[in-house]
Design a protein around this motif. Sequence first.
Motif, short mmCIF file in Angstrom:
data_model
loop_
_atom_site.label_atom_id
_atom_site.label_comp_id
_atom_site.label_asym_id
_atom_site.label_seq_id
_atom_site.Cartn_x
_atom_site.Cartn_y
_atom_site.Cartn_z
N GLU A 632 2.43 11.72 1.92
CA GLU A 632 3.05 11.54 3.24
C GLU A 632 2.46 10.32 3.94
O GLU A 632 3.19 9.52 4.54
N PHE A 633 1.14 10.16 3.88
CA PHE A 633 0.49 9.03 4.52
C PHE A 633 0.95 7.70 3.91
O PHE A 633 1.27 6.75 4.64
N LEU A 653 -4.29 7.40 10.66
CA LEU A 653 -5.67 7.28 10.18
C LEU A 653 -6.56 8.34 10.82
O LEU A 653 -7.45 8.89 10.18
N TYR A 654 -6.33 8.60 12.10
CA TYR A 654 -7.10 9.64 12.77
C TYR A 654 -6.72 11.03 12.24
O TYR A 654 -7.59 11.83 11.89
N TRP A 658 -9.56 10.72 9.28
CA TRP A 658 -10.74 11.25 10.00
C TRP A 658 -10.73 12.78 10.00
O TRP A 658 -11.71 13.41 9.56
N GLU A 659 -9.64 13.40 10.47
CA GLU A 659 -9.63 14.85 10.66
C GLU A 659 -9.44 15.63 9.36
O GLU A 659 -9.91 16.77 9.26
N ILE A 693 -6.33 -0.17 0.39
CA ILE A 693 -5.26 -1.16 0.19
C ILE A 693 -4.30 -1.12 1.38
O ILE A 693 -3.91 -2.16 1.92
N LEU A 694 -3.93 0.09 1.78
CA LEU A 694 -2.98 0.22 2.89
C LEU A 694 -3.58 -0.20 4.22
O LEU A 694 -2.87 -0.69 5.10
N LEU A 695 -4.88 -0.02 4.39
CA LEU A 695 -5.52 -0.42 5.64
C LEU A 695 -5.86 -1.90 5.67
O LEU A 695 -6.10 -2.47 6.74
N HIS A 696 -5.85 -2.55 4.51
CA HIS A 696 -6.29 -3.95 4.43
C HIS A 696 -5.59 -4.89 5.41
O HIS A 696 -6.26 -5.70 6.06
N PRO A 697 -4.26 -4.85 5.57
CA PRO A 697 -3.64 -5.79 6.51
C PRO A 697 -4.16 -5.67 7.94
O PRO A 697 -4.20 -6.66 8.67
N ILE A 698 -4.57 -4.48 8.33
CA ILE A 698 -5.05 -4.25 9.69
C ILE A 698 -6.55 -4.53 9.81
O ILE A 698 -7.00 -5.16 10.76
#
Length: 808
Positions: A632-633, A653-654, A658-659, A693-698
Motif C-alpha cells: 500500500e505504501f 512515513l509517519y 514510524w508507527e 529508494i522511495l524516500l530518496h527524492p525527498i
Amino acid sequence: MLSQEEILKRMEEWPKHYNPRDIEPKWQKIWQTKEMWEKAFKFYVNSSKPIFFIDTPPPFTSGELHMGHAYWVTIADAMGRFKKLQGYNVLLPQGWDTQGLPTELKVQYKLGIPKENRELFLKKCVEWTEDMINRMKSAMIRLGYRPNWEQFEYRTYLPEYRKVIQRSLIDMYNKGIIRMRQGPVYWCPKCETAVAQSEVGYLEKQGILAYIAFPLKDGGEVVIATTRPELLGATQAVAVNPDDERYKSLIGKEVLIPLFNREVKIIADPDVETEFGTGAVMISTYGDPQDIRWQLRYRLPVTELIDERGRIKGTGIIDGMKVEEAKKKIIELLKEKGYLRKVETIKHNVLSHTERSDCLSPIEFLVKEQVYIDVLPFKSKLLEEYRKMGFKPPRMAVKLEEWINNIEWDWNISRQRIYGTPLPFWYCDNLHLTPAEISSLPIDPTKSPPPADKCSVCGLPLKPLTHVADVWIDSSVTVLYLSGFYTDREKFAKVFPADVRLQGTDIIRTWLFYTLFRTLILADNVPFKKVIVHGQVLGPDGTRMSKSKGNVVSPLDRLDEFGADAIRMTLLDASLGDDFPFKWDTVKGKKLLLQKLWNAGRLAYPFIKGNNVHKPDSLHLLDQWILAKHKEFVEKSIQAYENQDFFVILSMLYNYFWETIADEYLELIKHRLFSGDESAIYTLKRVIKDLIILLHPIAPHITEEIYSLLFGEKESVLLESIPSAEDIEVNTEAVRIGDAVKKFNSLVRTKKVNMRLSMNSQINVILKGPNQFINDIRSVEEDVKRTLKISSISYSESQELTVDVIST
C-alpha cells in the motif's frame, strides 16, 4: 549464522546518531563528480529513454537564497530524482535571471560606479552578477539540489542566450506585432524606468480627498473631489455622470481651473461614480488609468506635469517639488485663495510598483516613446489555448484566466536602464522600426551601424534604439532556449513542449503569462504540458516574509544543526499551492523521523550487509502483514509523486514507517533476526531498500548513506529503479492478525506506563476480548511474548477488549 556477540559488534560499526553535517557535504561532492554526472544526471538527446523536461524559474541574482527559493529548488529536485528512478531521461536546467535594476543600483551606489561610464558600469554589473550566482549556487548545492549544471546552466546576459532573446523579438516584429509609439506609460519615479501592466498593482495607503471648487464661467461653482490635487494644472475636463440629476443642467458648460485660470468643459460620461466624493471629477493627464481612457475617448489634450524622477514641472507654482510635497503646497494655496472646501483623510488603493518588493512606490503616467508588443488582439486566442495545459492545483488556471481577461494595455517592453538586453532595432523620427540582421545577433545598436542608411518606410535617417528589454522578455524564452528552438530542431522536436513548468503564485501574470504568449506566437503551441504552481513560504508568525518585519528565514541559518534533508521534508510537507509558515520546530521533528530511519538501518545492518538472502518458500504471518502494508505504501507513494503530492508521502512515513515499522514491526522481529530467520531478514531487507529508494527524492542524503552502507550494489540510489509491489500477494488473514497485534501491543505498553513499569519489566497478561481477536493473538503468541517481555498470557472471551497486566 552470526552469534549475538558478533551481531552486536557489527552493529557498533554503524554510528548511533545520524550526523548530517558530515554526511550531506560528502554526497553533494559525489553528485558533482564527472562520473556521477554521466551516470545519473546527464541528459542524453539520443537516449531511448522517455524524456522529462522541467522548466524551472531562473531566480534573480540577488545573492541571497531565501526560503522561497529553497522551496521550489526542493520541489524541482524531488521531481527530477523521482523521474530518474522511473527511468526517464531528465532535463532539469538551472538558469539565472541576471539583468535588472537591483544590480544596477548595487553597482551605482554600493560600488560607486557612475552610469555615465557605461563600459565600466556594465563590467561591474557582470562581476557583481557572477559573485551573486556563486553565492546562490553554493547554497542550492548545500540543499542537495542537483540540476544539470554541466549542460543547462544559463545566464540571461550571455551572448548565446541574448541571441535567442533578440531573434525572438525580430521574429515577432516580422509578424507585425512589435511597434514603437508615443503614449502614456506606467512609470516608476523611484526606479526611473517604464514598467509593464504586469509589474504594477494596487496597495492600500493613507491619503487625502480634497474638495475643490471650480468656478463656473457663467457664475456659480462645481465642487469636485480628488486624491491628486497636485495634478490640478493638468486638468483637461470635469466629468459627471449623465444620469446624475445634480449636474444635468451643467453638461457642456465651462469651468475655470482654480489657481491656473484655464477654461475646460464639463462633460458627461457613464463611468463617473456618482457615489464617489461629490459625483464630479477632474480628468487630468494623467492621474490614473481611468484618466487615460477618458483622454483617448474624448481626444483631450495632454499636459505633462511630472518628470522621470517624480518632480512637478511646468506649473510655475510648485515646480521641482516631489509629488507629496506638491500635494501639500497646492492644498495650502487652494485654502489661501478660497477654493478649498474641505479635506478628508482616507484609505485608498494606490497604483504601485508591486513587482519589486523593495520599491512599492506609487506609479505615475508619463508620455514616452516606447516599444510595444501587441497583446490585446490575442486575448481570445490566449483564453482558448491556455486550457491545453494542465494545472496543479487546478484553481491556478483561474488566476491565469483572470489575468488574461484583465489585460488593458499592450506589453511595453522598453526599459530606461543600462544592464539589460539591447532591443535589436533602429528607429526614425516617425517611430518606424528597422530590425537587425539575424546574422549579426547578438547586437547592441548603440555600437553597430544599422543594416540600412535610411528608414525603408519614410526614408528618414535611422537612430539606434537605446532602450533595453523588460526582464520578462529575457525570461519568457527559457523553454525555447532550453529546447533548442533556434539552434537544434531535432532536439526541439523531442523535448518540446516541456513536461512541467514549476513556479510560484506570485509570477502567474508575469513569467507564466509572458512565456505562454511568446511561445504561442513563436512556436504556435503552448509551452508546457503541465503547470505546477506552489504557494509562498511564510514567516514563523504566519505572515509573508519581509526584512522590515524581521521574520525572514534563510535555509542556511541552521543547516548544520538539522541538515538539508530535514529542511526539504519540512518544505514539502504542504499541499502545493497553499501558503504555509516555516518553523524550525517542524524541521526538528523531521530530523527525529530521519533518526528513526537511521536507527532502522543500524538494526538491519548486521543481518542485511553482505547477506544474499532470498525469499523463502513461506513467510511468517507478521512478515506477510507488513508486506501488505508495504504494498500500500509503495503504490500510494508512487501515485503521490506523480501528482506532486509530497505531503502524502511524508504523512505515510509517519503512519507506515514510524508507527508501524519502527515502533511495532522491528520490535516484533528482533528475536527472529537474532536467530537467523530467513523470512524476517528477507522482509526487512526488501522493506528497507524500497523505503530508502522511495524516500530518496525527498531526502537524498540520508538515503544515499544508508543505501551505501546496507547495499552498495550501485554507486547511487539514483541508479536503482523505482520499486514495484506487484508481486506482493495480500493475505487478508495476516493483515487482520498484524493489526490485532499492533492493538494488543499498544494496550500492554499503555498499562506498563500507567503502572510505572519499564518496557523491559517482565509481566503476566490477562487478555479479554472477542474470540477472533484472541485467536489472532494466539497465532503469534510467541512473537508478542518475546517482544513485550510477557511470561504468560491467559485468555478470556468477552465482547469488550481489555488487557490486565501483572508485574512478576
